[in-house]
Design an enzyme around this catalytic site. Structure first.
Site, PDB file in Angstrom:
ATOM      1  NE  ARG A  61      -2.918  -1.620  -0.445  1.00  0.00           N
ATOM      2  CZ  ARG A  61      -2.722  -2.903  -0.798  1.00  0.00           C
ATOM      3  NH1 ARG A  61      -2.589  -3.843   0.097  1.00  0.00           N
ATOM      4  NH2 ARG A  61      -2.639  -3.227  -2.066  1.00  0.00           N
ATOM      5  CG  HIS A 111      -9.681   4.149  10.217  1.00  0.00           C
ATOM      6  ND1 HIS A 111     -10.584   3.743   9.272  1.00  0.00           N
ATOM      7  CD2 HIS A 111     -10.369   4.194  11.386  1.00  0.00           C
ATOM      8  CE1 HIS A 111     -11.780   3.557   9.844  1.00  0.00           C
ATOM      9  NE2 HIS A 111     -11.668   3.836  11.114  1.00  0.00           N
ATOM     10  CB  CYS A 119       8.314   2.788  18.875  1.00  0.00           C
ATOM     11  SG  CYS A 119       9.394   1.783  19.915  1.00  0.00           S
ATOM     12  N   GLY A 177     -17.863   9.312  -0.023  1.00  0.00           N
ATOM     13  CA  GLY A 177     -17.161   8.105  -0.469  1.00  0.00           C
ATOM     14  C   GLY A 177     -16.876   7.104   0.619  1.00  0.00           C
ATOM     15  CB  SER A 179     -19.199   1.373   2.294  1.00  0.00           C
ATOM     16  OG  SER A 179     -18.395   0.913   3.361  1.00  0.00           O
ATOM     17  CG  ASN A 202     -21.051   6.636  -1.666  1.00  0.00           C
ATOM     18  OD1 ASN A 202     -20.684   6.006  -2.651  1.00  0.00           O
ATOM     19  ND2 ASN A 202     -20.733   6.256  -0.441  1.00  0.00           N
ATOM     20  CG  LEU A 203     -19.477   6.097  -7.373  1.00  0.00           C
ATOM     21  CD1 LEU A 203     -18.717   4.838  -7.784  1.00  0.00           C
ATOM     22  CD2 LEU A 203     -19.925   6.863  -8.615  1.00  0.00           C
ATOM     23  CD  GLU A 204     -22.786   1.360  -4.528  1.00  0.00           C
ATOM     24  OE1 GLU A 204     -22.393   0.513  -3.724  1.00  0.00           O
ATOM     25  OE2 GLU A 204     -22.909   1.159  -5.760  1.00  0.00           O
TER      26      GLU A 204
END
Ligand code: OAD
Length: 235
Positions: A61, A111, A119, A177, A179, A202-204
């Site tokens: 990532r 997050h 550490c 964006g 869910s 959002n897209l959906e």
């Protein structure tokens, strides 16, 4: 959307805002979790049992970041913070650095951050742009092992007090964006004061779409610049 000049705004973003920059989301088709079980790479137990696999997952990532750029949605949110007189707090679930590179400064990475390590001995949080492995040692105390500075399942997200204080006092909460699968972020819309406006971009529809007063449907790079222009135009 009209708001008083000094009214404060809280924006929550998720993987969908970085999708058009080329970073995969978690739960869409071909999402990140498709190749890995969450419990194999994103829990403290996984790190304990198989640190090499967990490091490899986050190294991949981290390596993908230099080749992606902030998109029009990230840039618009940075502009909103710069140009609005009232506070704009941006809370992101994303561990990429695209909001930072776009210029957002009043930003909480709830997050954690891919480009940081923590550490296990002295708890120092350090910039860590390269690969990390079981031999990586803390440059602060010189003895502790490092882990990715990522909030794993079962751990408490960062800066929650600051976030809830901002949610309680905001005039507008927008979620972009994301869910609505992962708490506590999915519950932020329920934590705003009674006068606050709430909007989902959002897209959906997300899993918690019903909790929002307004929905805007489409790709973030179109919706977010238009939304920001609206907020800046009618002050
Ligand atoms: P998800 O992958 O669960 O959801 C991505 C959301 O973005 C979906 O609702 C999509 O519809 C939407 N989306 C995709 N492309 C979009 C676009 N171009 N424009 C607008 N929306 C788009 O990602 P998150 O909700 O961010 O946590 O996931 C939350 C957390 O789950 C992550 O932070 C991560 C994961 O487990 C940790 O790693 C701790």
């Amino acid at each position: 959307m009209t708001l008083p000049r000094a009214a404060s705004i809280v924006i929550l973003t998720g993987a969908g805002i970085s999708a058009e920059s080329g970073l995969r989301t978690f739960r869409d088709a071909n999402g990140l979790w498709e190749n890995h079980r969450v419990e194999d790479v994103a829990t403290p137990e996984a790190f304990h049992h198989n640190p090499a696999l967990v490091h490899r997952f986050y190294n991949e990532r981290r390596r993908s970041l230099p080749s992606v750029q902030p998109n029009a949605a990230h840039l618009a949110l940075a502009r909103l913070e710069r140009e609005r007189p009232g506070e704009v707090l941006l809370v992101t679930q994303n561990v990429d650095d695209l909001h930072d590179r776009a210029g957002s400064r009043n930003l909480v990475h709830m997050h954690g951050e891919l480009l940081k390590g923590r550490c296990l001995a002295c708890r120092a949080v350090l910039d860590w742009p390269g690969d990390m492995d079981a031999d990586s040692r803390c440059p602060a105390c010189r003895r502790g092992q490092l882990r990715p500075h990522i909030v794993w399942f079962g751990e408490v997200p960062l800066e929650m007090e600051r976030i809830y204080r901002a949610l309680e006092g905001c005039a507008l909460f927008a979620a972009i964006g994301t869910s609505g699968h992962v708490y506590p972020a999915a519950g932020f819309v329920e934590a705003v004061g009674p006068e606050a406006r709430t909007v989902e971009l959002n897209l959906e529809p997300s899993r918690v779409a019903d909790a929002f007063q307004e929905h805007r449907s489409g790709p973030a790079t179109e919706l977010v610049p238009a939304f920001v222009a609206e907020l800046l135009a009618r002050r």
